[in-house]
Design a protein around this motif. Structure first.
Motif, PDB file in Angstrom:
ATOM      1  N   ALA A  87       0.826  -1.209   0.000  1.00  0.00           N
ATOM      2  CA  ALA A  87       0.000   0.000   0.000  1.00  0.00           C
ATOM      3  C   ALA A  87       0.861   1.261   0.000  1.00  0.00           C
ATOM      4  O   ALA A  87       0.452   2.291  -0.538  1.00  0.00           O
ATOM      5  N   ASP A  88       2.045   1.181   0.586  1.00  0.00           N
ATOM      6  CA  ASP A  88       2.907   2.354   0.667  1.00  0.00           C
ATOM      7  C   ASP A  88       3.517   2.655  -0.708  1.00  0.00           C
ATOM      8  O   ASP A  88       4.215   1.814  -1.279  1.00  0.00           O
ATOM      9  N   PRO A  89       3.293   3.857  -1.247  1.00  0.00           N
ATOM     10  CA  PRO A  89       3.792   4.196  -2.584  1.00  0.00           C
ATOM     11  C   PRO A  89       5.311   4.101  -2.711  1.00  0.00           C
ATOM     12  O   PRO A  89       5.822   3.647  -3.733  1.00  0.00           O
ATOM     13  N   ALA A  90       6.024   4.518  -1.679  1.00  0.00           N
ATOM     14  CA  ALA A  90       7.487   4.503  -1.735  1.00  0.00           C
ATOM     15  C   ALA A  90       8.020   3.070  -1.782  1.00  0.00           C
ATOM     16  O   ALA A  90       8.933   2.763  -2.553  1.00  0.00           O
ATOM     17  N   GLU A  91       7.446   2.207  -0.955  1.00  0.00           N
ATOM     18  CA  GLU A  91       7.874   0.801  -0.953  1.00  0.00           C
ATOM     19  C   GLU A  91       7.544   0.146  -2.288  1.00  0.00           C
ATOM     20  O   GLU A  91       8.345  -0.621  -2.835  1.00  0.00           O
ATOM     21  N   ARG A  92       6.337   0.432  -2.778  1.00  0.00           N
ATOM     22  CA  ARG A  92       5.935  -0.157  -4.055  1.00  0.00           C
ATOM     23  C   ARG A  92       6.861   0.310  -5.181  1.00  0.00           C
ATOM     24  O   ARG A  92       7.292  -0.495  -6.024  1.00  0.00           O
ATOM     25  N   HIS A  93       7.185   1.583  -5.187  1.00  0.00           N
ATOM     26  CA  HIS A  93       8.073   2.120  -6.215  1.00  0.00           C
ATOM     27  C   HIS A  93       9.456   1.481  -6.136  1.00  0.00           C
ATOM     28  O   HIS A  93      10.074   1.176  -7.170  1.00  0.00           O
ATOM     29  N   ALA A  94       9.946   1.266  -4.924  1.00  0.00           N
ATOM     30  CA  ALA A  94      11.275   0.659  -4.755  1.00  0.00           C
ATOM     31  C   ALA A  94      11.300  -0.764  -5.299  1.00  0.00           C
ATOM     32  O   ALA A  94      12.263  -1.176  -5.960  1.00  0.00           O
ATOM     33  N   ARG A  95      10.234  -1.508  -5.026  1.00  0.00           N
ATOM     34  CA  ARG A  95      10.165  -2.882  -5.532  1.00  0.00           C
ATOM     35  C   ARG A  95      10.081  -2.903  -7.055  1.00  0.00           C
ATOM     36  O   ARG A  95      10.729  -3.715  -7.728  1.00  0.00           O
ATOM     37  N   LEU A  96       9.262  -2.031  -7.604  1.00  0.00           N
ATOM     38  CA  LEU A  96       9.120  -1.973  -9.060  1.00  0.00           C
ATOM     39  C   LEU A  96      10.427  -1.548  -9.719  1.00  0.00           C
ATOM     40  O   LEU A  96      10.821  -2.096 -10.756  1.00  0.00           O
ATOM     41  N   ALA A  97      11.111  -0.592  -9.105  1.00  0.00           N
ATOM     42  CA  ALA A  97      12.384  -0.123  -9.650  1.00  0.00           C
ATOM     43  C   ALA A  97      13.416  -1.244  -9.649  1.00  0.00           C
ATOM     44  O   ALA A  97      14.185  -1.398 -10.608  1.00  0.00           O
ATOM     45  N   TYR A  98      13.419  -2.032  -8.573  1.00  0.00           N
ATOM     46  CA  TYR A  98      14.368  -3.153  -8.510  1.00  0.00           C
ATOM     47  C   TYR A  98      14.087  -4.160  -9.626  1.00  0.00           C
ATOM     48  O   TYR A  98      15.008  -4.619 -10.320  1.00  0.00           O
ATOM     49  N   ALA A  99      12.819  -4.512  -9.798  1.00  0.00           N
ATOM     50  CA  ALA A  99      12.456  -5.481 -10.837  1.00  0.00           C
ATOM     51  C   ALA A  99      12.782  -4.951 -12.222  1.00  0.00           C
ATOM     52  O   ALA A  99      13.264  -5.687 -13.090  1.00  0.00           O
ATOM     53  N   ALA A 100      12.539  -3.665 -12.440  1.00  0.00           N
ATOM     54  CA  ALA A 100      12.802  -3.070 -13.748  1.00  0.00           C
ATOM     55  C   ALA A 100      14.292  -3.036 -14.065  1.00  0.00           C
ATOM     56  O   ALA A 100      14.710  -3.285 -15.198  1.00  0.00           O
ATOM     57  N   GLU A 101      15.108  -2.747 -13.068  1.00  0.00           N
ATOM     58  CA  GLU A 101      16.549  -2.600 -13.274  1.00  0.00           C
ATOM     59  C   GLU A 101      17.282  -3.939 -13.365  1.00  0.00           C
ATOM     60  O   GLU A 101      18.306  -4.038 -14.035  1.00  0.00           O
ATOM     61  N   ASN A 102      16.745  -4.937 -12.679  1.00  0.00           N
ATOM     62  CA  ASN A 102      17.472  -6.216 -12.586  1.00  0.00           C
ATOM     63  C   ASN A 102      16.781  -7.373 -13.298  1.00  0.00           C
ATOM     64  O   ASN A 102      17.299  -8.487 -13.286  1.00  0.00           O
ATOM     65  N   GLY A 103      15.646  -7.110 -13.911  1.00  0.00           N
ATOM     66  CA  GLY A 103      14.848  -8.189 -14.495  1.00  0.00           C
ATOM     67  C   GLY A 103      15.300  -8.697 -15.838  1.00  0.00           C
ATOM     68  O   GLY A 103      14.773  -9.706 -16.324  1.00  0.00           O
ATOM     69  N   GLY A 104      16.260  -8.028 -16.479  1.00  0.00           N
ATOM     70  CA  GLY A 104      16.769  -8.510 -17.758  1.00  0.00           C
ATOM     71  C   GLY A 104      15.670  -8.634 -18.805  1.00  0.00           C
ATOM     72  O   GLY A 104      14.890  -7.706 -19.035  1.00  0.00           O
ATOM     73  N   THR A 105      15.577  -9.818 -19.420  1.00  0.00           N
ATOM     74  CA  THR A 105      14.566 -10.050 -20.462  1.00  0.00           C
ATOM     75  C   THR A 105      13.346 -10.792 -19.925  1.00  0.00           C
ATOM     76  O   THR A 105      12.546 -11.293 -20.707  1.00  0.00           O
ATOM     77  N   THR A 106      13.217 -10.870 -18.605  1.00  0.00           N
ATOM     78  CA  THR A 106      12.040 -11.534 -18.039  1.00  0.00           C
ATOM     79  C   THR A 106      10.808 -10.647 -18.204  1.00  0.00           C
ATOM     80  O   THR A 106      10.914  -9.427 -18.354  1.00  0.00           O
ATOM     81  N   TRP A 107       9.638 -11.254 -18.142  1.00  0.00           N
ATOM     82  CA  TRP A 107       8.392 -10.488 -18.226  1.00  0.00           C
ATOM     83  C   TRP A 107       8.262  -9.547 -17.036  1.00  0.00           C
ATOM     84  O   TRP A 107       7.596  -8.509 -17.126  1.00  0.00           O
ATOM     85  N   CYS A 108       8.921  -9.900 -15.943  1.00  0.00           N
ATOM     86  CA  CYS A 108       8.852  -9.075 -14.733  1.00  0.00           C
ATOM     87  C   CYS A 108       9.417  -7.683 -14.981  1.00  0.00           C
ATOM     88  O   CYS A 108       8.851  -6.679 -14.520  1.00  0.00           O
ATOM     89  N   ALA A 109      10.535  -7.603 -15.698  1.00  0.00           N
ATOM     90  CA  ALA A 109      11.144  -6.304 -15.972  1.00  0.00           C
ATOM     91  C   ALA A 109      10.228  -5.450 -16.835  1.00  0.00           C
ATOM     92  O   ALA A 109      10.032  -4.259 -16.569  1.00  0.00           O
ATOM     93  N   ALA A 110       9.667  -6.062 -17.871  1.00  0.00           N
ATOM     94  CA  ALA A 110       8.770  -5.324 -18.761  1.00  0.00           C
ATOM     95  C   ALA A 110       7.534  -4.832 -18.004  1.00  0.00           C
ATOM     96  O   ALA A 110       7.090  -3.689 -18.180  1.00  0.00           O
ATOM     97  N   GLU A 111       6.983  -5.684 -17.153  1.00  0.00           N
ATOM     98  CA  GLU A 111       5.797  -5.322 -16.387  1.00  0.00           C
ATOM     99  C   GLU A 111       6.123  -4.220 -15.384  1.00  0.00           C
ATOM    100  O   GLU A 111       5.335  -3.267 -15.207  1.00  0.00           O
ATOM    101  N   ALA A 112       7.269  -4.317 -14.726  1.00  0.00           N
ATOM    102  CA  ALA A 112       7.659  -3.299 -13.747  1.00  0.00           C
ATOM    103  C   ALA A 112       7.854  -1.938 -14.422  1.00  0.00           C
ATOM    104  O   ALA A 112       7.428  -0.899 -13.896  1.00  0.00           O
ATOM    105  N   LYS A 113       8.489  -1.937 -15.584  1.00  0.00           N
ATOM    106  CA  LYS A 113       8.696  -0.680 -16.310  1.00  0.00           C
ATOM    107  C   LYS A 113       7.361  -0.067 -16.722  1.00  0.00           C
ATOM    108  O   LYS A 113       7.183   1.159 -16.659  1.00  0.00           O
ATOM    109  N   LYS A 114       6.444  -0.910 -17.149  1.00  0.00           N
ATOM    110  CA  LYS A 114       5.125  -0.419 -17.561  1.00  0.00           C
ATOM    111  C   LYS A 114       4.401   0.240 -16.392  1.00  0.00           C
ATOM    112  O   LYS A 114       3.795   1.303 -16.539  1.00  0.00           O
TER     113      LYS A 114
END
Length: 292
Positions: A243-270
């Motif tokens: 629910a916390d926007p800052a925590e959610r953003h941090a998790r999404l940023a991690y997935a986007a930066e480290n997800g490589g070619t996984t669907w997770c990275a694409a979804e996090a960036k979106k």
């Protein structure tokens, strides 16, 4: 039908030249060298048959022959582990899929069709191509061999969890539990237990216990033994529940930066882009008076 041919028939996917070259360098050439060495050592032993040197040559060359044979066998397992690491460690299922396809093409006479289909489908799953993955393993569902049914339901369970499909995951867990233990691989029970745990987490997320699900997802993502791919995947799952926007953003940023070619990275960036657009839309226009 062999796995490579089946993949081409269903999806139209073919090996590319770069991946074929990788297979030649890391598998074909080494296996051939090992085979030639084993044959040469064996012929040297036979050539000394009937001579005083035969016993000595056998003691020296026979172990070398055995080592050469086992080296060729070892290379197949080594290449397969390398492909697995492309997903687990490098978060690159796209490259894993390409190289898997090239290996299946080169070794199509010896490769187990079931495992070949599953390996390629598993790489597709990590790319977010769940429908294509399901098409590939569908033939295994009705195979009388328990291991084939296990591979099918195992993959479908992963896909259902990725898509937050609680009903589908529940059905796959039920099917996995009903399989006979006879004929299954030794790690089958661990995979089934994993899907049971994933279903429990997803049930909490879907049924209004998002904070508990977020805590469990975060615990896996932050665990000291977590593989890089799992850190990315569970970070994205945790972001779904936070629910916390800052925590959610941090998790999404991690997935986007480290997800490589996984669907997770694409979804996090979106999702990050969507949140950024919302912030811009909610910001006051330049020069507009601020509300008091």
């Amino acid at each position: 039908m062999r796995a490579y041919e089946r993949i081409g028939e269903i999806l139209g996917d073919r090996a590319d030249e770069e991946s074929r070259a990788w297979v030649r360098r890391n598998y074909t050439i080494r296996v051939r060298v090992a085979g030639v060495a084993a044959f040469a050592f064996f012929m040297m032993i036979m050539g000394m048959s009937g001579t005083p040197w035969f016993v000595v040559s056998t003691l020296v060359l026979l172990p070398l022959t055995i080592v050469a044979v086992f080296f060729g066998v070892f290379m197949r397992g080594s290449v397969n582990k390398g492909l697995t690491r492309l997903i687990d460690q490098d978060c690159d299922p796209l490259l894993c899929g390409r190289r898997t396809l090239a290996l299946l093409e080169k070794d199509k006479k010896n490769a187990d069709p079931r495992n070949g289909l599953f390996s390629y489908a598993y790489a597709l799953r990590w790319q977010g191509k769940w429908n294509e993955a399901a098409k590939l393993v569908r033939d295994l569902e009705d195979d009388p061999d328990p291991q084939s049914a296990f591979l099918y339901h195992n993959l479908m369970a992963y896909c259902a969890w990725d898509k937050r499909d609680l009903k589908g995951l529940t059905a796959e867990v039920k099917a996995l539990k009903e399989l006979s233990c006879e004929g299954l691989s030794k790690d089958a029970s661990a995979h089934i237990a994993e899907h049971v745990a994933l279903r429990e987490m997803l049930a909490k997320e879907i049924n209004g216990k998002a904070s508990k699900a977020a805590a469990e997802y975060s615990e896996v993502a932050d665990g000291p033994q977590a593989l890089p791919a799992h850190r990315v995947l569970f970070s994205l799952k945790a972001a779904d529940c936070l629910a916390d926007p800052a925590e959610r953003h941090a998790r999404l940023a991690y997935a986007a930066e480290n997800g490589g070619t996984t669907w997770c990275a694409a979804e996090a960036k979106k999702r990050l882009e969507k949140e950024s657009r919302k912030k811009l839309a909610g910001a006051p226009a330049e020069g507009a008076p601020l509300s008091s």
